[in-house]
Design a protein around this motif. Sequence first.
Motif, mmCIF file in Angstrom:
data_model
loop_
_atom_site.group_PDB
_atom_site.id
_atom_site.type_symbol
_atom_site.label_atom_id
_atom_site.label_comp_id
_atom_site.label_asym_id
_atom_site.label_seq_id
_atom_site.Cartn_x
_atom_site.Cartn_y
_atom_site.Cartn_z
ATOM 1 N N ALA A 29 0.820 -1.212 0.000
ATOM 2 C CA ALA A 29 0.000 0.000 0.000
ATOM 3 C C ALA A 29 0.852 1.259 0.000
ATOM 4 O O ALA A 29 0.532 2.230 -0.700
ATOM 5 C CB ALA A 29 -0.928 -0.006 1.216
ATOM 6 N N MET A 30 1.942 1.254 0.767
ATOM 7 C CA MET A 30 2.805 2.437 0.799
ATOM 8 C C MET A 30 3.478 2.653 -0.547
ATOM 9 O O MET A 30 3.564 3.788 -1.041
ATOM 10 C CB MET A 30 3.862 2.299 1.901
ATOM 11 N N MET A 31 3.958 1.585 -1.170
ATOM 12 C CA MET A 31 4.594 1.732 -2.484
ATOM 13 C C MET A 31 3.598 2.241 -3.515
ATOM 14 O O MET A 31 3.927 3.082 -4.353
ATOM 15 C CB MET A 31 5.207 0.403 -2.924
ATOM 16 N N ALA A 32 2.363 1.742 -3.451
ATOM 17 C CA ALA A 32 1.333 2.204 -4.379
ATOM 18 C C ALA A 32 1.024 3.673 -4.165
ATOM 19 O O ALA A 32 0.870 4.442 -5.128
ATOM 20 C CB ALA A 32 0.070 1.362 -4.216
ATOM 21 N N ALA A 33 0.950 4.091 -2.901
ATOM 22 C CA ALA A 33 0.656 5.491 -2.593
ATOM 23 C C ALA A 33 1.767 6.410 -3.100
ATOM 24 O O ALA A 33 1.502 7.457 -3.696
ATOM 25 C CB ALA A 33 0.471 5.665 -1.085
ATOM 26 N N LEU A 34 3.013 6.016 -2.870
ATOM 27 C CA LEU A 34 4.139 6.828 -3.323
ATOM 28 C C LEU A 34 4.212 6.881 -4.849
ATOM 29 O O LEU A 34 4.400 7.952 -5.432
ATOM 30 C CB LEU A 34 5.443 6.248 -2.776
ATOM 31 N N THR A 35 4.062 5.740 -5.485
ATOM 32 C CA THR A 35 4.124 5.688 -6.947
ATOM 33 C C THR A 35 3.012 6.529 -7.564
ATOM 34 O O THR A 35 3.232 7.260 -8.537
ATOM 35 C CB THR A 35 4.031 4.232 -7.444
ATOM 36 N N GLY A 36 1.817 6.465 -6.989
ATOM 37 C CA GLY A 36 0.698 7.270 -7.486
ATOM 38 C C GLY A 36 0.930 8.754 -7.294
ATOM 39 O O GLY A 36 0.639 9.557 -8.187
ATOM 40 N N ALA A 37 1.466 9.127 -6.137
ATOM 41 C CA ALA A 37 1.736 10.544 -5.873
ATOM 42 C C ALA A 37 2.778 11.089 -6.841
ATOM 43 O O ALA A 37 2.657 12.216 -7.343
ATOM 44 C CB ALA A 37 2.209 10.718 -4.430
#
Length: 272
Positions: free
Chosen positions: A39-47
């Motif tokens: 979830a953290m990697m997805a959030a960072l990649t999306g941002a």
Amino acid sequence: MTAHPAPTADSPLLKTEVADGIATLTLARPQSRNSLSEAMMAALTGALADIAGNTAVRAVVLAAEGPVFSAGHDLKELQGHRDDADRGRAYFEDVLKRCSTLMTALVRLPQPVIAAVEGMATAAGCQLVASCDLAVAGAQARFCTPGVNIGLFCHTPMVALSRNVSRKHAMEMLLLGAWVEAEDALRMGLVNRVVEKGSAVAAATALAHRIAEKSQVPVKLGKAAFHAQIEMGLDEAYAYASRVMTENMLARDAEEGMSAVLAKRAPSWEDR
């Protein structure tokens, strides 16, 4: 296995703030040591994807809440797939692909990214710092690639680390899995500067503002060219850099900047 509270609108994984042309991304799961969970990697990649197309953002600061900048991959997530039919192979491959996508997104982002590190950055958390363009460390920050201590060499953190520090420094970190203090990280080239404990974000933001004052034409061209040429042989790198610099010279802001120097006046940037 200890369950961590799920992120909500009031307690997100990642906090994003944009002000005066600077985007500040803050890892906001200190209770899980800001681990790079799925979830953290997805959030960072999306941002980062959102920021890439936002011309109002001229630089990025990457920070974290709590005493740990990031502890790297979420070991509970990884261990949770040991009972899969393939012993976790497909899951491990997918997670590492997601991580590589995140790290290359930092490198390929048009805007420069500055890590503001307080506390510990370990394994893929250290990789995260090494993948940023610049890094500021609080005086008590520490860095480590400890995989070798648990039977797991830090292979993917090695990629970013070996592109930031000398081979022998990188191998020392990877083979010993020992802590590197902030001043040693500065000496090795992993960070740009060390500041008082608690002031890393302020110092990183100050650097970001200095970058934001420049024309974005050379900043964006220059960041992309830096990462491209460093993988090339000498002759190829000079040929490539010459082509990019020619295009840069033809930009409006380069003409304006040169004219301003000759006229002994301040330039007026239009970012084109």
